[in-house]
Design an enzyme around this catalytic site. Structure first.
Site, PDB file in Angstrom:
ATOM      1  N   GLU A   1      10.717  20.195  58.443  1.00 23.79           N
ATOM      2  CA  GLU A   1       9.347  20.681  58.631  1.00 23.79           C
ATOM      3  C   GLU A   1       9.309  22.204  58.657  1.00 23.79           C
ATOM      4  O   GLU A   1      10.179  22.840  59.278  1.00 23.79           O
ATOM      5  CB  GLU A   1       8.812  20.120  59.949  1.00 23.79           C
ATOM      6  CG  GLU A   1       7.367  19.742  59.916  1.00 23.79           C
ATOM      7  CD  GLU A   1       7.076  18.585  58.956  1.00 23.79           C
ATOM      8  OE1 GLU A   1       6.644  18.861  57.818  1.00 23.79           O
ATOM      9  OE2 GLU A   1       7.282  17.428  59.346  1.00 23.79           O
TER      10      GLU A   1
ATOM     11  N   SER B   1     -18.042  11.707  45.110  1.00 24.10           N
ATOM     12  CA  SER B   1     -17.168  11.092  46.105  1.00 24.10           C
ATOM     13  C   SER B   1     -17.863   9.887  46.718  1.00 24.10           C
ATOM     14  O   SER B   1     -18.942  10.015  47.314  1.00 24.10           O
ATOM     15  CB  SER B   1     -16.832  12.098  47.215  1.00 24.10           C
ATOM     16  OG  SER B   1     -16.378  11.383  48.356  1.00 24.10           O
TER      17      SER B   1
ATOM     18  N   GLY C   1      -8.103  14.740  57.186  1.00 24.22           N
ATOM     19  CA  GLY C   1      -7.900  15.759  58.216  1.00 24.22           C
ATOM     20  C   GLY C   1      -6.921  15.379  59.303  1.00 24.22           C
ATOM     21  O   GLY C   1      -6.975  15.904  60.407  1.00 24.22           O
TER      22      GLY C   1
ATOM     23  N   GLY D   1      -3.469  15.259  58.720  1.00 26.52           N
ATOM     24  CA  GLY D   1      -2.126  15.722  58.398  1.00 26.52           C
ATOM     25  C   GLY D   1      -1.359  14.726  57.551  1.00 26.52           C
ATOM     26  O   GLY D   1      -0.132  14.765  57.504  1.00 26.52           O
ATOM     27  N   LEU D   2      -2.064  13.824  56.870  1.00 28.20           N
ATOM     28  CA  LEU D   2      -1.390  12.873  55.982  1.00 28.20           C
ATOM     29  C   LEU D   2      -1.592  13.266  54.516  1.00 28.20           C
ATOM     30  O   LEU D   2      -1.379  12.481  53.604  1.00 28.20           O
ATOM     31  CB  LEU D   2      -1.892  11.450  56.250  1.00 28.20           C
ATOM     32  CG  LEU D   2      -1.568  10.933  57.662  1.00 28.20           C
ATOM     33  CD1 LEU D   2      -2.250   9.598  57.927  1.00 28.20           C
ATOM     34  CD2 LEU D   2      -0.053  10.803  57.861  1.00 28.20           C
TER      35      LEU D   2
ATOM     36  N   SER E   1      -4.315  14.188  52.625  1.00 31.43           N
ATOM     37  CA  SER E   1      -5.392  13.705  51.765  1.00 31.43           C
ATOM     38  C   SER E   1      -5.718  14.766  50.710  1.00 31.43           C
ATOM     39  O   SER E   1      -6.095  14.434  49.581  1.00 31.43           O
ATOM     40  CB  SER E   1      -6.635  13.374  52.588  1.00 31.43           C
ATOM     41  OG  SER E   1      -7.004  14.470  53.389  1.00 31.43           O
ATOM     42  N   SER E   2      -5.543  16.037  51.058  1.00 29.54           N
ATOM     43  CA  SER E   2      -5.865  17.081  50.068  1.00 29.54           C
ATOM     44  C   SER E   2      -4.880  17.049  48.901  1.00 29.54           C
ATOM     45  O   SER E   2      -5.290  17.157  47.744  1.00 29.54           O
ATOM     46  CB  SER E   2      -5.925  18.462  50.721  1.00 29.54           C
ATOM     47  OG  SER E   2      -4.740  18.737  51.413  1.00 29.54           O
TER      48      SER E   2
ATOM     49  N   ASP F   1       3.746  18.705  49.878  1.00 30.89           N
ATOM     50  CA  ASP F   1       2.770  17.619  49.818  1.00 30.89           C
ATOM     51  C   ASP F   1       2.453  17.231  48.376  1.00 30.89           C
ATOM     52  O   ASP F   1       2.323  16.049  48.046  1.00 30.89           O
ATOM     53  CB  ASP F   1       1.482  18.027  50.542  1.00 30.89           C
ATOM     54  CG  ASP F   1       1.765  18.539  51.947  1.00 30.89           C
ATOM     55  OD1 ASP F   1       2.835  18.222  52.484  1.00 30.89           O
ATOM     56  OD2 ASP F   1       0.915  19.271  52.485  1.00 30.89           O
TER      57      ASP F   1
ATOM     58  N   TYR G   1      -0.587  28.407  61.092  1.00 28.04           N
ATOM     59  CA  TYR G   1       0.288  28.161  59.934  1.00 28.04           C
ATOM     60  C   TYR G   1       0.644  29.454  59.201  1.00 28.04           C
ATOM     61  O   TYR G   1       1.825  29.757  58.985  1.00 28.04           O
ATOM     62  CB  TYR G   1      -0.398  27.173  58.978  1.00 28.04           C
ATOM     63  CG  TYR G   1       0.468  26.711  57.830  1.00 28.04           C
ATOM     64  CD1 TYR G   1       1.281  25.597  57.950  1.00 28.04           C
ATOM     65  CD2 TYR G   1       0.480  27.391  56.617  1.00 28.04           C
ATOM     66  CE1 TYR G   1       2.071  25.151  56.887  1.00 28.04           C
ATOM     67  CE2 TYR G   1       1.266  26.955  55.552  1.00 28.04           C
ATOM     68  CZ  TYR G   1       2.046  25.840  55.691  1.00 28.04           C
ATOM     69  OH  TYR G   1       2.827  25.413  54.643  1.00 28.04           O
TER      70      TYR G   1
HETATM   71  C1  GLA Z   1       1.800  21.380  55.649  1.00 28.46           C
HETATM   72  C2  GLA Z   1       1.977  22.109  54.330  1.00 28.46           C
HETATM   73  C3  GLA Z   1       3.372  21.852  53.751  1.00 28.46           C
HETATM   74  C4  GLA Z   1       4.458  22.145  54.782  1.00 28.46           C
HETATM   75  C5  GLA Z   1       4.131  21.457  56.118  1.00 28.46           C
HETATM   76  C6  GLA Z   1       5.111  21.829  57.212  1.00 28.46           C
HETATM   77  O1  GLA Z   1       1.825  19.997  55.444  1.00 28.46           O
HETATM   78  O2  GLA Z   1       1.016  21.668  53.411  1.00 28.46           O
HETATM   79  O3  GLA Z   1       3.557  22.634  52.599  1.00 28.46           O
HETATM   80  O4  GLA Z   1       4.641  23.522  54.967  1.00 28.46           O
HETATM   81  O5  GLA Z   1       2.822  21.761  56.558  1.00 28.46           O
HETATM   82  O6  GLA Z   1       6.370  21.326  56.923  1.00 28.46           O
END
Ligand code: GLA
Length: 374
Positions: A35, A70, A118, A120-121, A123-124, A168, A220
């Protein structure tokens, strides 16, 4: 066809009339370990989840303006004018494809999905990957998947304006069913690593802590900047090149962030070995260690995510950790299959005792990356 794909096709027919030329879908992801390493030139190990965003597309007739619809939001948008909505992702992809020199004509696209939004999985990344693969196929561009992933990242970085790494988009476009994807984020080489959870009698349990994340306005970008500073203090291009020994010359925030990145890359390589040997005890131990490092050194965990990981430890999970950027969102655990119901009950109770928002639990199987369904 999957349900999401059927829904996208139906939405297309209802909105635009006629049959779509193509239906494409792309998954969300969880990251198993590695991560905040991608933008430091390091390694990641995501797997795609069996939740997808599908898009049905058709080429627009002459003079017709590109329209995006959508089904989840029941909204139609034009391709122009960035407006901080879901439509910025497909807009960004079309923009990035054109920037890369590809010819994109007018098109109509209807989206439908079941990736939790939204949380953290990713979706974007799923909507970006689905759009990119669909436009590639619709206009016969023949762009390879790794280049499509780079285009999607560019859309996210330079159009949407979030400075994410490549993980991602790679996961959504390149993962294979039943496997995790080992990505070297510097060379951008990727290879599948078998993830046979069924053989190990384990389930991948995901806890959505229901704490809203906002990547752009959270720490971030701040973490990224500190890593870049630490790398330049050490005279290396990216922290991937720093060693444990190098860390002794750092202090304060730079030391903590760099220590996480250096140790996380090392853990990931050990975790891949453990996976290859089917050693889930060792893999789980490394997951817990990754979480501790994200909590103490990278400081991106939350009380909710820590509570889940602690509860996981107490209630029989082989490993658990936050997944994705942190600052809320999701955590994962590897749990013996027969114990998942009791496990999620115990975690739910731990949240209730602390008066946290009620979490949501999912069980995912490592799924296939983006596909043209028809
Ligand atoms: C988000 C970002 C990824 C990565 C993670 C942390 O998901 O989109 O590129 O940096 O955070 O590992």
């Amino acid at each position: 066809m999957r349900e999401t794909e059927q829904n996208a096709a139906k939405a297309y027919r209802e909105q635009f009339g006629g049959e779509p030329d193509l239906i494409v879908s792309a998954p969300g992801r969880v990251n198993l370990i590695g991560e905040h390493t991608d933008y430091n030139g390091g390694f990641v190990l995501p797997c795609a989840i069996d939740r997808r965003i599908a898009v049905a597309v058709g080429a627009g007739e002459g003079g017709f303006e590109t329209r995006l619809y959508s089904a989840d939001f029941d909204e139609t948008r034009q391709i122009e004018d960035k407006d901080s909505s879901w439509a910025d992702y497909p807009r960004g992809v079309a923009w990035a494809m054109r920037k890369a020199g590809h010819e994109i004509g007018e098109f109509m696209a209807a989206f439908a999905g079941d990736v939790p939004l939204g949380s953290g999985l990713s979706s974007s990344a799923a909507i970006e990957a689905a759009t990119a693969l669909a436009l590639d196929a619709l206009f016969g561009l023949g762009v390879g998947r790794t280049d499509l992933a780079i285009i999607c990242q560019r859309a996210e970085n330079d159009y949407v304006g979030v400075g994410t790494g490549i993980m991602d988009q790679y996961a959504s476009l390149l993962c294979e069913a039943g496997a995790a994807l080992l990505v070297d984020c510097r060379s951008l080489e990727a290879q599948s690593v078998p993830l046979d959870l069924t053989a190990a009698d384990l389930a991948l349990v995901v806890c959505d802590s229901r704490v809203e994340r906002g990547l752009a306005d959270t720490g971030y970008n701040d973490r990224r900047a500190t890593c870049e500073r630490a790398a330049s203090m050490l005279g290396v291009e990216v922290l991937r090149d720093a060693t444990e020994e190098d860390l002794t010359s750092l202090s304060g925030e730079e030391l903590k962030r760099a220590r996480h990145v250096v140790s996380e890359n090392a853990r990931l390589l050990e975790a891949v070995e453990a996976l290859e040997e089917g050693d889930f005890d060792e893999f789980g131990r490394l997951m817990y260690a990754s979480h501790a490092s994200l909590r103490d050194d990278y400081e991106v965990s939350t009380p909710e995510l820590d509570t889940f990981v602690e509860a996981a430890k107490q209630h029989g999970a082989r490993g658990a950790r936050l997944t994705g950027a942190g600052f809320g969102g999701c955590a994962i655990a590897l749990v013996p299959r027969s114990e998942t119901a009791a496990f999620t009950d115990s975690c739910w109770q731990a949240f209730a005792e602390r008066e946290f928002e009620e979490p949501a639990f999912y069980e995912f199987v490592p799924a296939a990356g983006a596909e043209v369904a028809r």
